[in-house]
Design a protein around this motif. Structure first.
Motif, PDB file in Angstrom:
ATOM      1  N   VAL A 169       0.843  -1.192   0.000  1.00  0.00           N
ATOM      2  CA  VAL A 169       0.000   0.000   0.000  1.00  0.00           C
ATOM      3  C   VAL A 169       0.876   1.238   0.000  1.00  0.00           C
ATOM      4  O   VAL A 169       0.727   2.144  -0.837  1.00  0.00           O
ATOM      5  CB  VAL A 169      -0.928   0.010   1.236  1.00  0.00           C
ATOM      6  N   ASP A 170       1.844   1.242   0.916  1.00  0.00           N
ATOM      7  CA  ASP A 170       2.696   2.429   1.033  1.00  0.00           C
ATOM      8  C   ASP A 170       3.499   2.670  -0.236  1.00  0.00           C
ATOM      9  O   ASP A 170       3.631   3.802  -0.694  1.00  0.00           O
ATOM     10  CB  ASP A 170       3.634   2.286   2.241  1.00  0.00           C
ATOM     11  N   ARG A 171       4.027   1.602  -0.835  1.00  0.00           N
ATOM     12  CA  ARG A 171       4.861   1.821  -2.015  1.00  0.00           C
ATOM     13  C   ARG A 171       4.074   2.609  -3.068  1.00  0.00           C
ATOM     14  O   ARG A 171       4.563   3.575  -3.629  1.00  0.00           O
ATOM     15  CB  ARG A 171       5.335   0.485  -2.597  1.00  0.00           C
ATOM     16  N   ILE A 172       2.814   2.222  -3.255  1.00  0.00           N
ATOM     17  CA  ILE A 172       2.036   2.882  -4.302  1.00  0.00           C
ATOM     18  C   ILE A 172       1.596   4.285  -3.879  1.00  0.00           C
ATOM     19  O   ILE A 172       1.759   5.248  -4.632  1.00  0.00           O
ATOM     20  CB  ILE A 172       0.816   2.011  -4.672  1.00  0.00           C
ATOM     21  N   PHE A 173       1.123   4.421  -2.635  1.00  0.00           N
ATOM     22  CA  PHE A 173       0.589   5.734  -2.252  1.00  0.00           C
ATOM     23  C   PHE A 173       1.685   6.754  -1.940  1.00  0.00           C
ATOM     24  O   PHE A 173       1.411   7.939  -1.866  1.00  0.00           O
ATOM     25  CB  PHE A 173      -0.378   5.592  -1.071  1.00  0.00           C
ATOM     26  N   ASN A 174       2.932   6.291  -1.762  1.00  0.00           N
ATOM     27  CA  ASN A 174       4.016   7.252  -1.483  1.00  0.00           C
ATOM     28  C   ASN A 174       4.859   7.564  -2.709  1.00  0.00           C
ATOM     29  O   ASN A 174       5.719   8.444  -2.663  1.00  0.00           O
ATOM     30  CB  ASN A 174       4.915   6.721  -0.372  1.00  0.00           C
ATOM     31  N   LYS A 175       4.608   6.850  -3.821  1.00  0.00           N
ATOM     32  CA  LYS A 175       5.481   6.998  -4.990  1.00  0.00           C
ATOM     33  C   LYS A 175       5.352   8.397  -5.608  1.00  0.00           C
ATOM     34  O   LYS A 175       6.351   9.055  -5.900  1.00  0.00           O
ATOM     35  CB  LYS A 175       5.129   5.931  -6.026  1.00  0.00           C
ATOM     36  N   GLN A 176       4.143   8.843  -5.780  1.00  0.00           N
ATOM     37  CA  GLN A 176       3.904  10.148  -6.402  1.00  0.00           C
ATOM     38  C   GLN A 176       4.304  11.246  -5.422  1.00  0.00           C
ATOM     39  O   GLN A 176       3.699  11.391  -4.365  1.00  0.00           O
ATOM     40  CB  GLN A 176       2.420  10.283  -6.763  1.00  0.00           C
ATOM     41  N   ASP A 177       5.364  12.008  -5.763  1.00  0.00           N
ATOM     42  CA  ASP A 177       5.803  13.037  -4.811  1.00  0.00           C
ATOM     43  C   ASP A 177       5.262  14.413  -5.173  1.00  0.00           C
ATOM     44  O   ASP A 177       5.524  15.388  -4.497  1.00  0.00           O
ATOM     45  CB  ASP A 177       7.335  13.072  -4.744  1.00  0.00           C
ATOM     46  N   GLY A 178       4.513  14.496  -6.285  1.00  0.00           N
ATOM     47  CA  GLY A 178       3.900  15.773  -6.636  1.00  0.00           C
ATOM     48  C   GLY A 178       2.772  16.114  -5.685  1.00  0.00           C
ATOM     49  O   GLY A 178       2.342  15.282  -4.872  1.00  0.00           O
ATOM     50  N   GLU A 179       2.276  17.371  -5.768  1.00  0.00           N
ATOM     51  CA  GLU A 179       1.148  17.768  -4.921  1.00  0.00           C
ATOM     52  C   GLU A 179       0.164  18.593  -5.728  1.00  0.00           C
ATOM     53  O   GLU A 179       0.543  19.548  -6.391  1.00  0.00           O
ATOM     54  CB  GLU A 179       1.633  18.569  -3.714  1.00  0.00           C
ATOM     55  N   PHE A 180      -1.103  18.194  -5.682  1.00  0.00           N
ATOM     56  CA  PHE A 180      -2.237  18.852  -6.332  1.00  0.00           C
ATOM     57  C   PHE A 180      -2.131  18.863  -7.855  1.00  0.00           C
ATOM     58  O   PHE A 180      -2.949  18.252  -8.519  1.00  0.00           O
ATOM     59  CB  PHE A 180      -2.447  20.271  -5.804  1.00  0.00           C
ATOM     60  N   PHE A 181      -1.134  19.549  -8.426  1.00  0.00           N
ATOM     61  CA  PHE A 181      -0.958  19.502  -9.885  1.00  0.00           C
ATOM     62  C   PHE A 181       0.116  18.482 -10.223  1.00  0.00           C
ATOM     63  O   PHE A 181       1.227  18.556  -9.706  1.00  0.00           O
ATOM     64  CB  PHE A 181      -0.576  20.875 -10.426  1.00  0.00           C
ATOM     65  N   LEU A 182      -0.201  17.511 -11.076  1.00  0.00           N
ATOM     66  CA  LEU A 182       0.733  16.427 -11.393  1.00  0.00           C
ATOM     67  C   LEU A 182       0.962  16.355 -12.889  1.00  0.00           C
ATOM     68  O   LEU A 182       0.216  16.933 -13.685  1.00  0.00           O
ATOM     69  CB  LEU A 182       0.151  15.086 -10.916  1.00  0.00           C
ATOM     70  N   GLU A 183       2.009  15.601 -13.251  1.00  0.00           N
ATOM     71  CA  GLU A 183       2.240  15.339 -14.666  1.00  0.00           C
ATOM     72  C   GLU A 183       1.086  14.470 -15.177  1.00  0.00           C
ATOM     73  O   GLU A 183       0.652  13.526 -14.507  1.00  0.00           O
ATOM     74  CB  GLU A 183       3.564  14.593 -14.822  1.00  0.00           C
ATOM     75  N   GLY A 184       0.554  14.781 -16.329  1.00  0.00           N
ATOM     76  CA  GLY A 184      -0.633  14.092 -16.834  1.00  0.00           C
ATOM     77  C   GLY A 184      -0.310  12.790 -17.535  1.00  0.00           C
ATOM     78  O   GLY A 184       0.861  12.475 -17.753  1.00  0.00           O
ATOM     79  N   PRO A 185      -1.347  12.030 -17.885  1.00  0.00           N
ATOM     80  CA  PRO A 185      -1.143  10.741 -18.558  1.00  0.00           C
ATOM     81  C   PRO A 185      -0.457  10.899 -19.903  1.00  0.00           C
ATOM     82  O   PRO A 185       0.494  10.169 -20.223  1.00  0.00           O
ATOM     83  CB  PRO A 185      -2.544  10.183 -18.738  1.00  0.00           C
ATOM     84  N   ASN A 186      -0.854  11.893 -20.679  1.00  0.00           N
ATOM     85  CA  ASN A 186      -0.300  12.011 -22.035  1.00  0.00           C
ATOM     86  C   ASN A 186       1.213  12.021 -22.003  1.00  0.00           C
ATOM     87  O   ASN A 186       1.868  11.257 -22.686  1.00  0.00           O
ATOM     88  CB  ASN A 186      -0.803  13.290 -22.708  1.00  0.00           C
ATOM     89  N   ASN A 187       1.789  12.892 -21.161  1.00  0.00           N
ATOM     90  CA  ASN A 187       3.247  13.012 -21.143  1.00  0.00           C
ATOM     91  C   ASN A 187       3.895  11.741 -20.640  1.00  0.00           C
ATOM     92  O   ASN A 187       4.725  11.143 -21.299  1.00  0.00           O
ATOM     93  CB  ASN A 187       3.662  14.174 -20.234  1.00  0.00           C
TER      94      ASN A 187
END
Lengths: 511, 511, 511
Positions: free
Chosen positions: B483-501
C-alpha cells in the motif's frame, strides 16, 4: 394496425391497474404490483423502453394508492366514540391501523445497506416514502450499525453529516480531518459527530460485546439521499479508485497498471471484516497523524481519549447529570451548549430510560420534531394528531371540510420494541408507556431544536394549571375547582406511574 | 357522438406518445415532440384550451422520457470490466455516453437571453432540467456576458444575487446602492458581487479586447428562476415603466402622456449597445452619487478604484498568492475571509490553470459542491460516481437493489473545452486533465463552502497514507508495504504530470 | 367482461374531463368539477377506493387546468398596445383579468377556520394553491382574527410561529412561556410575536369595539401547513386530551375515567366564546405565573404592560416616528432593530396610510417580498411583471421563447378593498393608489428582509436620476436634458398626489 394495437396496450395497462385496486401493502412481493409489472413485461409490441416506462407507472400508481389507503384508514379511525381512539388498539388488535401509522417505522421499513458475517448497516427508508406528512424532516436519515467483537469497518466517507450514539460495545473511531488523523475511544453513551466527507474507519475493540451504534445522517448534496465512498477495498468493498481510467490512475500514482490492479483487486471480505487481536490492540489507543495546517476553523486537534474537552471529540451523555430522574425513569439531554458540534445541525439529543410499568407525562415540544429510536424494552406511545392533518395530501380539500369547525384529534398509537422508530412532530402531545416487563430505553434526536421548549400537560408544572382561573372556567365550561382538582392531583413530574401498575383491575374492566 | 369522438382524441394522443418512444434528445427540433404537438394542433374538435393542454402533455411526457433514458443510459455503462469505465470513452468515442452525463453541460444547454451586434448574455438551463441529481444546487444559475470593446450594457436589476468574475476585457461597473452611485473599474481576475435588486450598468472600456465575464446567480424570489428589469430603454430593451398605465405614470412624473411616450419610445438598439469613445472615457473612472444615508448594514461606501479594501468593491483573485503552484499548474482561491461578500452566499471561488499535459491529483470536497466553468483550453475530467446514485429518480428502487451489497462506482467522464460547465458534487472524487496542446483554465464556484475541506487522494498528503498501518492492511487485504509503495510513490502535490506526457506508449498499448 | 367494463370507466372518466374543459374557476360549487365527481360516484363497478381515487383525479385535473388558464389568461393580456396594460382594466372592466392575477387574493380565497357567534378566524389559502409563481413564499400563511367585544379565544397553540398586528380593539394576550405566564395588554398598532408552540389565549377587553387582528404564520413542521391544538375544551372546541386512551389519561391524571369524561365533556360554545364583564376585568391586567427557570435564551421575563422594553413583549408601530410623512400619506416601519423578535423570521413590518386621492411613488424592493393586507379604504395597485415570468410553470418553454429578445413587462393590476391581500415579489416595481373617497390603509409583511433596500423610481431620490449623464443618454437614446426634465419634475417623495386629483379631465379623455 400500429395505433390500434398500441391503444390496446394502454387500455389493458389501465384496466389492470384498476383491477388490482384491492387492499394491499407496498412491497416488491406485493401480488398486485407483481401482476401489474408482469403485464408490462409480457405486452406484445412493447420495446424495452416502453416496458420500463410501464413498470415505472406500476410503481408510482401502487405507491400513491398505498398513501391514499393510509389516509383513508386514519380517517376511518376515531369518529363517534367519546375518545378519539379505537378500543381494539388497546387490546393490541390495532395492527392494521398500525400499518397505516405514518409516524411509526418497524423492521421492514429499514434497508440493509451492508451485511457481512461480521456486521450490518441498516438505514431507514426516506421519511417521505412513508408519508408526505414527514416532508418537514425529509433531509434527515436514521440508521444503525451492528458489528461483532474485534470487527473492522473499512475506511469510507459519506456525502452527509453524521451524528452517532454508542449504545453498546466499545468502538474506536478514527477520522482524517484536514492533514491529521484523529482517533477516539468511545464507550456507551458517547455522542460523536463525523462531519460530512470525513474519511473514517471504526473498530469494535471489545472482546465480547457486540457494537450497537445509532446514526442520524444529514445529506449535504442531495436533500434526502447520501452515498458511501470507500477509499480502500478491492472487489468488495469496491474502492472508488477503480472508477478512474487506468491511464489516469497510472499518472496519478506514477505506477504501472498491473501493480494497481493487484492493489485494488485483493479485498473480498466486504466492508465489515474481522480484525486480529493484535490489530485491534494497535488501533485501540488514540494516535496522531503527521502535524500540519488545520483547516477546520475554530477547531483545535483533540487530545487522545478526550471526551467533551475537544470540540471535535465525543461527548458522553451519561456523564452529565440527568435532567429528570425519579423511580419511574431518567432523562439525559445534550444540546449545543453541551456539545458544540450539534449547533450547526440545530440538534438536541436525549436518552430516556422509562422504568417498567411507568410512563412519560403527556407533553409536547414547542418547535422541535423528535426522531426516536427504541434501543431496548417494549411498550407503546400515544399521540394526539389533528384529525384532518392525518389526511396529508390535499391541504386544499382539508380546509374546505374544516370550514367553521374546530379541529378534532385522532389517537395515533404504536407498539414499541427494540429497533422501532417513531416521529413526534412539533406541537403534537405525546406520551410513551413502558411494558410491565422491561424498561423502555429510547434515544431521541430532536431537530429544529434552537429555542425549543417542552411543555408538560400532566403532573407538576403542567401547562393548564398556569392558566388564570377565569381562563380555566371559560376553557372547560366547569367551575375552576373541578379543573384544578384534576390537574393538580398528579404530583409526579415527567416520569409517572404507568397505567398497568396503577389500576390494573379498573383498567381492563372499562373495556 | 361527443364522448366517442373525445375518446378517440385521448386514445390517439396516447398512442402517438407511445409511438414516438424511440431514442431522442429533448430539443424543440426534436422530431417526435414536433410530431406529438402536430397531432395536438390538428385534432378535429379540440378547442384552443384542449390543444394547449395537449401540447403541454407532449412536453412533460418527452421530458420525463429523456430523464429515464439518461438514467438507463448510465446504468448501462460500467458493469463487468475491471475498471468501472468504458474503454471507448478514452478513445473519444464516448459521445453518446457523454450526452447522458448529468454533470456535464455544453453549448446547446445554454439559453441566449440577449443578443445584439454588440454582445451576448447566455444563461445555462436550470440544473434540474438536466437531472434531478442536481436538485441540491437548483437555486443557483450560471451564465456569461460577452461584449465588444466600447460597449454599454443598459441599466437593469435582477431579482437575484450575482457574483461575477472578469476573465477578459476591462469593464467599469456602476451600481446604485441606496442613494449612492458606485463605480468600479475592473480587470482580469476581479470578482464582484452585485447584490440582488441593485440597479447596475456596465461598459467595456477596453479599446480592443472583448469583455468576457462569468456570472453565478442566486435568485431571491423564485428558487431557480430570475428576471431582468430595465430601468431605461424604450422599444428594445423595453423599460419596465411601460408596464404602468399612462394615468399612473402621468401622476408619478407630473408629466403629460405624449412626453412620456417620447421618452420611453426612442431606444431601439437593444440592451447591449455601442458607446462613443467620449462616453466611454467619461464613464471610465469611478464617480460618486450625491451623499446620503447608507442602508447597507456594516458597509461603508467604497473608495474609487478600491479593490479588496471596500466591502462592496471587487476582489482580485490574481493579486493573492496562489494556494498551489508548480510547473504543472497554479490554483488561486478566495473565500469569505478574502472577500466578505461571499459569506452570505456561502461561496468559495477558485481559478485553476492546469499546464498542458498536466492534471489535478484526484481529490474530493468534504461538503462543498463545485460548479466549474471552462474558460480556455481543452481536456477532460473523470469522476467516481456511486453507480446507483446515477439512477437518481427512484431512491426506493435503488435501495431495494442495494440490499447487502457495497456500492459500486461508475466512471463519469466529460470532454472539456471553452464554455463547458461541469458539476462536482460534495464527496465525489474527481480529476481534471489538460490536453497536451493548451493549458486548461477553469473558474470554480464552490457552494456550501463553510468549513469545506479538500481531501487529496494521490500525491503528497493523500488521505490513504494517513491511515494506520493496520487499517491499510485490513482495507486493501495486502501487506502494508505494498500500500505504502504505491501511495508514497507520487511526490507531486495537487498539480501532477498528466497521462499524455508520462507513459504515452504504455497507455495506448493497454487499450 | 371485467376488463372491458373497466376500460369503459376509464374512457368515460377521461372524456368527461375533456368534455368539461370550458372556462371555469375552481370552487367546490364549480359545475364541471361537480359533474366530474358525480361521474365517479355513479360509475357502476367502482368500489369505494376507486371512487375516491377517481374524485381525487377530478380535483387534480381541474386544479391544474385552472392554473394553466391563469397563465394563458395573463399571456393574453398586454401585447401590441404601446402600454403593456389593458385599457379596459382602468375602466374597472378588468374583473376577468383580475381573477387570473396570481398576486391578488380576495374574500373567496380565504378559508374560515373558526366561526362562532362571537368571532371568526380566517386563513388565506396556500400561496402555491393560487400559483407556482408564489412558491418563494410558500412557507408563510396569512390570516385574520375578528371577535366581538368581551370575547374569549380558548387556550391553544399552533405548530407555527405567529406574528400578529392589532388594527382594532384592545386584546389582552396571555402566553405560557416555559414555566411562566405572561400577559400583554395590546392596543391599535401593536405587533406581537407568539413563538411556535406557545400556549396562548386572547380576550378582547374593549367594551364596544370589535377586535381585528392580522396574523402572519410560519409553520415549523410542515412547510406550508399548520394545526391548532386546544389545551382546554370539550365537545367544541375539542381538547386534544380526548385523543388519548382512557387508561393513559387515568394514569397521567391519577383520576377516574368518569371524572375525566365530565371535565372534557362540558364545553360546547366553540373556541371563541363570550366572557362576562367580571372575567374580562380580572384578565385585563398583566399577571405573572409562578417563578421558575426561563428556557428562552436571551429573553428575560417581560414586565406587565411592557411594550418594546421586553424582548418577548409587543412593539407599537405607531409610537415610532413615521419613516415617510407628508399630506399624501404616512409610512410606519419596524424591523429587527426595533423589535428583536422579527430577526429569526427575517421579517420587516410596515404600515402605510395613503391619503385619499394619493399614491405611493413607483418603487421596488431589492430582495424582500411583500405580503400586503388591506385594512381599510379602497384603491388599486399596479405592478410591472416580466411578461414571461407570468407564465410560471414551464420555465423551460419560457426560455426557449425568450431567446435573443429582451423581456417585456405586463401590467398586473388589482382592485384593493378591506380584506384584499396582494403580493409584491422582490425586484418588481409597484405602486398603490388610494381612491378619492377614503384613505387606503395597508399592513405589509416583508419577508427575506435582511439588507433589503427600497429603490424609488419617481420623485426625489429616484434611481434613474443617479445614473451618469452618458448612461442616461445611452439608456433612453435621447438627449440627457429630456431624461432629467422628466425625472426631476416630480418633487414629492414616496407619497405623491394621485392620478384622480391631478389631471382628472386629461385622464379620462385619453381612453
Amino acid at each position: 394496425m400500429e395505433l390500434k394495437s398500441k391503444l390496446c396496450l394502454v387500455v389493458l395497462l389501465f384496466s389492470v391497474l384498476l383491477a388490482v385496486s384491492a387492499s394491499l401493502d407496498y412491497k416488491e412481493r406485493d401480488p398486485e404490483l407483481k401482476q401489474c409489472k408482469h403485464q408490462c413485461k409480457h405486452q406484445r409490441g412493447y420495446d424495452e423502453q416502453e416496458k420500463q416506462l410501464c413498470e415505472q407507472r406500476c410503481d408510482d400508481y401502487i405507491k400513491q394508492k398505498r398513501q391514499e389507503e393510509k389516509q383513508r384508514g386514519r380517517e376511518g379511525g376515531g369518529g363517534t366514540s367519546f375518545y378519539r381512539y379505537d378500543e381494539d388498539q388497546y387490546q393490541g388488535q390495532g395492527q392494521q391501523q398500525q400499518d397505516q401509522n405514518p409516524y411509526l417505522f418497524e423492521d421492514q421499513d429499514f434497508e440493509t445497506q451492508i451485511e457481512t458475517d461480521q456486521g450490518r448497516v441498516q438505514i431507514l427508508q426516506k421519511f417521505t416514502d412513508k408519508s408526505d406528512l414527514l416532508r418537514g424532516i425529509e433531509n434527515f436519515r436514521i440508521g444503525s450499525l451492528v458489528t461483532k467483537p474485534h470487527s473492522f469497518v473499512a475506511p469510507h466517507h459519506h456525502d452527509a453529516d453524521c451524528v452517532l450514539f454508542v449504545f453498546q460495545g466499545r468502538p474506536t473511531i478514527t477520522m482524517v480531518r484536514g492533514e491529521k488523523r484523529e482517533s477516539h475511544n468511545l464507550e456507551r453513551g458517547d455522542i460523536l459527530r463525523v462531519p460530512a466527507g470525513t474519511p473514517v474507519y471504526i473498530i469494535n475493540r471489545d472482546d465480547n460485546e457486540k457494537l450497537f451504534v445509532v446514526k442520524l445522517l444529514h445529506p449535504v448534496f442531495l436533500p434526502d439521499q447520501f452515498e458511501t465512498f470507500y477509499e480502500g477495498g478491492g472487489e468488495n468493498p469496491e474502492s472508488f479508485f477503480k472508477a478512474f481510467s487506468p491511464q489516469v490512475l497510472q499518472a496519478a500514482f506514477k505506477t504501472e497498471r498491473d501493480e494497481l490492479e493487484r492493489l485494488f483487486g485483493q479485498q473480498r471480505q466486504g466492508s465489515i471484516m474481522k480484525a486480529s487481536r493484535e490489530q485491534i490492540e494497535k488501533m485501540s489507543h488514540s494516535t496522531r497523524g503527521r502535524e500540519g495546517f488545520w483547516p477546520f476553523h475554530g477547531d483545535e486537534p483533540s487530545t487522545p481519549f478526550s471526551t467533551s474537552s475537544s470540540k471535535s471529540g465525543p461527548f458522553n451523555l451519561f456523564k452529565k447529570r440527568p435532567s429528570q430522574s425519579n423511580r419511574h425513569g431518567r432523562l439525559f439531554e445534550a444540546d449545543s451548549n453541551d456539545y458544540k458540534q450539534l449547533e450547526e445541525l440545530d440538534l438536541q439529543i436525549s436518552f430516556a430510560n422509562i422504568t417498567r410499568g411507568s410512563m412519560t407525562a403527556p407533553s409536547f415540544n414547542s418547535k422541535a420534531t423528535k426522531i426516536a429510536f427504541v434501543l431496548d424494552g417494549e411498550g407503546f406511545f400515544e399521540m394526539a394528531c389533528p384529525h384532518l392533518a392525518s389526511q396529508g395530501g390535499s391541504q386544499h380539500q382539508q380546509q374546505r371540510q374544516r370550514r367553521s369547525s374546530s379541529p378534532s384529534y385522532q389517537n395515533v398509537r404504536g407498539d414499541l420494541r427494540r429497533g422501532t422508530v417513531f416521529i413526534v412532530p412539533a406541537g403534537h402531545p405525546v406520551t410513551a408507556i413502558a411494558s410491565s416487563n422491561n424498561n423502555l430505553q429510547v434515544i431521541c434526536f430532536e431537530v429544529n431544536a434552537k429555542d425549543n421548549v417542552r411543555f408538560p400537560l400532566a403532573g407538576k408544572k403542567n401547562v393548564v394549571s398556569l392558566f388564570e382561573r377565569e381562563a380555566k372556567e371559560l376553557a372547560f365550561g366547569v367551575p375552576v375547582r373541578e379543573v384544578d382538582r384534576i390537574f393538580n392531583k398528579q404530583d409526579g413530574e415527567f416520569f409517572l406511574e404507568g397505567p398497568n401498575n396503577q389500576q390494573q383491575g379498573r383498567m381492563w374492566s372499562v373495556v
